[in-house]
Write a protein that holds these residues in place. Structure first.
Motif, PDB file in Angstrom:
ATOM      1  N   GLY A 197       2.147  13.860   5.084  1.00  0.00           N
ATOM      2  CA  GLY A 197       2.797  13.784   6.386  1.00  0.00           C
ATOM      3  C   GLY A 197       3.201  12.366   6.725  1.00  0.00           C
ATOM      4  O   GLY A 197       4.301  12.114   7.229  1.00  0.00           O
ATOM      5  N   ARG A 198       2.317  11.404   6.440  1.00  0.00           N
ATOM      6  CA  ARG A 198       2.643  10.002   6.686  1.00  0.00           C
ATOM      7  C   ARG A 198       3.758   9.522   5.765  1.00  0.00           C
ATOM      8  O   ARG A 198       4.706   8.840   6.204  1.00  0.00           O
ATOM      9  N   LEU A 199       3.684   9.880   4.482  1.00  0.00           N
ATOM     10  CA  LEU A 199       4.740   9.488   3.551  1.00  0.00           C
ATOM     11  C   LEU A 199       6.094  10.049   3.990  1.00  0.00           C
ATOM     12  O   LEU A 199       7.133   9.401   3.822  1.00  0.00           O
ATOM     13  N   SER A 200       6.076  11.247   4.575  1.00  0.00           N
ATOM     14  CA  SER A 200       7.322  11.864   5.036  1.00  0.00           C
ATOM     15  C   SER A 200       7.922  11.094   6.202  1.00  0.00           C
ATOM     16  O   SER A 200       9.144  10.943   6.302  1.00  0.00           O
ATOM     17  N   ASP A 201       7.075  10.610   7.114  1.00  0.00           N
ATOM     18  CA  ASP A 201       7.568   9.785   8.212  1.00  0.00           C
ATOM     19  C   ASP A 201       8.194   8.501   7.680  1.00  0.00           C
ATOM     20  O   ASP A 201       9.136   7.965   8.263  1.00  0.00           O
ATOM     21  N   MET A 202       7.660   7.991   6.566  1.00  0.00           N
ATOM     22  CA  MET A 202       8.131   6.720   6.023  1.00  0.00           C
ATOM     23  C   MET A 202       9.387   6.871   5.162  1.00  0.00           C
ATOM     24  O   MET A 202      10.320   6.074   5.265  1.00  0.00           O
ATOM     25  N   TYR A 203       9.415   7.890   4.310  1.00  0.00           N
ATOM     26  CA  TYR A 203      10.463   7.981   3.288  1.00  0.00           C
ATOM     27  C   TYR A 203      11.405   9.167   3.453  1.00  0.00           C
ATOM     28  O   TYR A 203      12.334   9.337   2.662  1.00  0.00           O
ATOM     29  N   GLY A 204      11.174   9.972   4.472  1.00  0.00           N
ATOM     30  CA  GLY A 204      12.075  11.090   4.720  1.00  0.00           C
ATOM     31  C   GLY A 204      11.418  12.438   4.470  1.00  0.00           C
ATOM     32  O   GLY A 204      10.869  12.683   3.396  1.00  0.00           O
ATOM     33  N   ARG A 205      11.458  13.290   5.503  1.00  0.00           N
ATOM     34  CA  ARG A 205      10.812  14.599   5.392  1.00  0.00           C
ATOM     35  C   ARG A 205      11.512  15.501   4.394  1.00  0.00           C
ATOM     36  O   ARG A 205      10.876  16.230   3.643  1.00  0.00           O
ATOM     37  N   VAL A 206      12.824  15.481   4.412  1.00  0.00           N
ATOM     38  CA  VAL A 206      13.582  16.347   3.502  1.00  0.00           C
ATOM     39  C   VAL A 206      13.356  15.936   2.049  1.00  0.00           C
ATOM     40  O   VAL A 206      13.195  16.787   1.165  1.00  0.00           O
ATOM     41  N   ARG A 207      13.328  14.623   1.794  1.00  0.00           N
ATOM     42  CA  ARG A 207      13.140  14.150   0.419  1.00  0.00           C
ATOM     43  C   ARG A 207      11.825  14.674  -0.167  1.00  0.00           C
ATOM     44  O   ARG A 207      11.786  15.180  -1.294  1.00  0.00           O
ATOM     45  N   LEU A 208      10.753  14.581   0.596  1.00  0.00           N
ATOM     46  CA  LEU A 208       9.455  15.018   0.088  1.00  0.00           C
ATOM     47  C   LEU A 208       9.314  16.539   0.128  1.00  0.00           C
ATOM     48  O   LEU A 208       8.607  17.124  -0.699  1.00  0.00           O
TER      49      LEU A 208
END
Length: 562
Positions: free
Chosen positions: A68-79
């Protein structure tokens, strides 16, 4: 076509794929274990059952917050897209499982863990993606459709598992591959980033403490279900005790660490919001109280009720799926309606009433005899499905609508983490309750059945049958008493009348012998589920009226104008 509907259809497909895979595995375990040649009475076999059931949730519960944190940083759709890809790879590997026996069992566990990694990416981001693209007044309906897809997937999985497991157990895993390939391609082609990036750093200390603590607790609960020495459970195992103490210690320190690090992954300040805190607590309690229900019902149907009503063990997976349809239909019928109503009238009343219905359903189940009338049983589980449908989407909507837009990935991960942790803990608790209850009642029940069959001299031997072995054997369609007859000393075997052997070799004898004690054990789990459901209803009622942060309102208004 508006982008929000593209996002809804794709995330719904992802949820559908993941939930099909969950129930199709539960319903097909008998065929899977027979296919890979695992002996259910071997001491090591029960761990494969537990890890195939629980390993997926252990992984997702551990990784959701970090993702969830990585998605906030690098993009929700990408992950999210990456999750689709990893999940599909895991499905392909499961369908190609090599070897047999313990080696194949280990491979299945490892490949399920790979699926769990992909599932964690999907679950950490699907609700956040929908919250980003749907305004507040449409969010409940969108999340309701998503929740309906989850239960529709569970229903499809039960029926498909029953059909495909009869043909070939590998098809159980292969069936999700075409969906995964299509969904992966579609998500990479059609989904686009709409959320603002949050370039804060990663909380490495918090990740390590939370992940290790949760893994230790869940591993301890898993191995506590296995026999240790002369005990039927492993709660006295030093490894279990040490793992549980260390895990709980790490989790207890986690909130204090999160208040002191620069970029916390678990944003404790969000719990100052009454709606966020109460809705998450209610959802967590609901997951603990309800998460183990399906596997208990499936074990009872496949191992006892269906054989007693004339179904062969090869047919029981399919019919167990058919007979649990009312539970899914209840959810599917209530989900969209509750989401639509929550958009207009708020979440508190619907979610609270839903959990009250679930609690009443649990209490109704305790009143059933083991040879129950199916129409009564079907009506009860339908009511429980309706209650869960009334709770699920309004509760998720209230959680996601109560946080600032920049923290939706973290909030979605927190919500999913609590939900998956609760479900895993629920399965462990339900199994523990059943095993502890059976440890005192199973031996006398089998001894009484042997006496009635005309072989009382076998009573001392059946006392040696482990509860986990009997439970596992009933689920997979094996009879441990028949296996026992083949290992008796010649002096004992020669004393057993042929009429007694004929009775014990009947298909209905073993289910009839264990049914009374197993139903007593099930009632204890139902009382536990009822208590948790009513407490969850209280927590839900305490969430207060909807109060959407001004930042969220402005963000959604700007998105709508665009």
């Amino acid at each position: 076509m508006q982008y929000k509907w593209i996002a809804l259809s794709n995330t719904t497909l992802g949820v559908l794929m993941a939930t099909i895979n969950g129930t199709i595995t539960i319903i097909s375990l008998p065929a899977i274990f027979r296919g890979i040649g695992i002996n259910p009475l071997a001491p090591s076999s029960f761990q494969y059952l537990l890890w195939i059931l629980m390993g997926y949730n252990v992984v997702t519960a551990t990784l959701l917050l970090s993702f969830g944190r990585l998605s906030d940083m690098y993009g929700r759709v990408r992950l999210y897209n990456l999750g689709f890809l990893v999940f599909t790879v895991g499905s392909i590997l499961l369908s190609l499982t090599f070897g047999s026996g313990d080696m194949a069992g280990l491979e299945l566990v490892i490949f399920r863990i790979i699926q769990g990694i992909g599932g964690a990416f999907l679950m950490a981001n699907s609700a956040a993606i929908l919250t980003d693209v749907f305004p507040v007044n449409e969010r409940g309906r969108a999340l309701g459709i998503n929740q309906v897809a989850a239960l529709a997937g569970s229903l499809i999985g039960l029926i498909l598992g029953g059909i495909l497991s009869v043909i070939n157990w590998r098809y159980v895993f292969l069936v999700s591959v075409p969906v995964g390939v299509f969904g992966t391609a579609w998500s990479y082609l059609k989904l686009k980033e709409t959320s603002a990036r949050n370039r804060e750093g990663i909380d490495w200390v918090g990740n390590a403490v939370f992940g290790l603590g949760l893994i230790l607790v869940l591993i301890a609960m898993t191995y506590a279900l296995m026999p240790y020495g002369s005990a039927q459970t492993g709660w006295g195992n030093p490894f279990v005790i040490l793992s549980m103490v260390a895990g709980l210690g790490l989790l207890a320190s986690f909130p204090f660490i999160e208040t002191r690090v620069k970029y916390p992954m678990f944003r404790m300040e969000l719990f100052r919001n009454r709606m966020f805190a109460a809705a998450n607590f209610a959802g967590f309690l609901r997951s603990i109280g309800y998460g183990g229900l399906m596997i208990m019902i499936v074990i009872f149907l496949q191992g006892i009720w269906l054989p007693l009503h004339g179904y062969s063990y090869s047919e029981t997976p399919f019919w167990a799926g058919i007979y649990t349809i009312p539970l899914m239909v209840g959810f599917v019928s209530a989900g969209p309606v509750s989401g639509w109503l929550s958009d207009r009238y708020g979440s508190r009343g619907l979610a609270t009433a839903g959990m009250v219905l679930v609690g009443i359903g649990f209490l109704a189940l305790t009143a059933l005899p083991y040879n129950f009338s199916y129409p009564v049983f079907g009506a009860i589980i339908f009511m429980m499905g309706v209650g869960n449908g009334m709770f699920a989407s309004p509760n998720t909507s209230s959680i996601m609508s109560s946080v600032p837009a920049k923290h939706r990935g973290a909030a979605s991960g927190m919500r999913s983490t609590l939900q998956n942790t609760g479900q895993t803990v629920s399965i462990a608790i339900f199994f523990t309750i059943v095993i502890l209850s059976l440890s005192s009642s199973l031996g006398p029940s089998l001894a009484h059945a042997l006496a009635q069959a005309g072989a009382p001299q076998l009573s001392p031997y059946v006392q040696k049958v482990p509860v986990t072995g009997a439970l596992f054997a009933a689920f997979l369609g094996y009879d441990p008493v028949k296996a026992l007859l083949g290992t008796l000393p010649a002096s004992v075997a020669s004393q057993i009348p042929s009429s007694a052997i004929s009775i014990m070799e009947q298909r209905t004898w073993f289910p009839s012998a264990i049914a009374p004690s197993f139903m007593l054990a099930l009632r204890e789990t139902f009382y536990f589920g009822a208590a948790l459901s009513f407490i969850a209803a209280v927590a839900s009622a305490l969430r207060g009226k909807a109060k959407i942060p001004e930042e969220v309102v402005q963000y959604d208004a700007e998105k709508t104008r665009r």
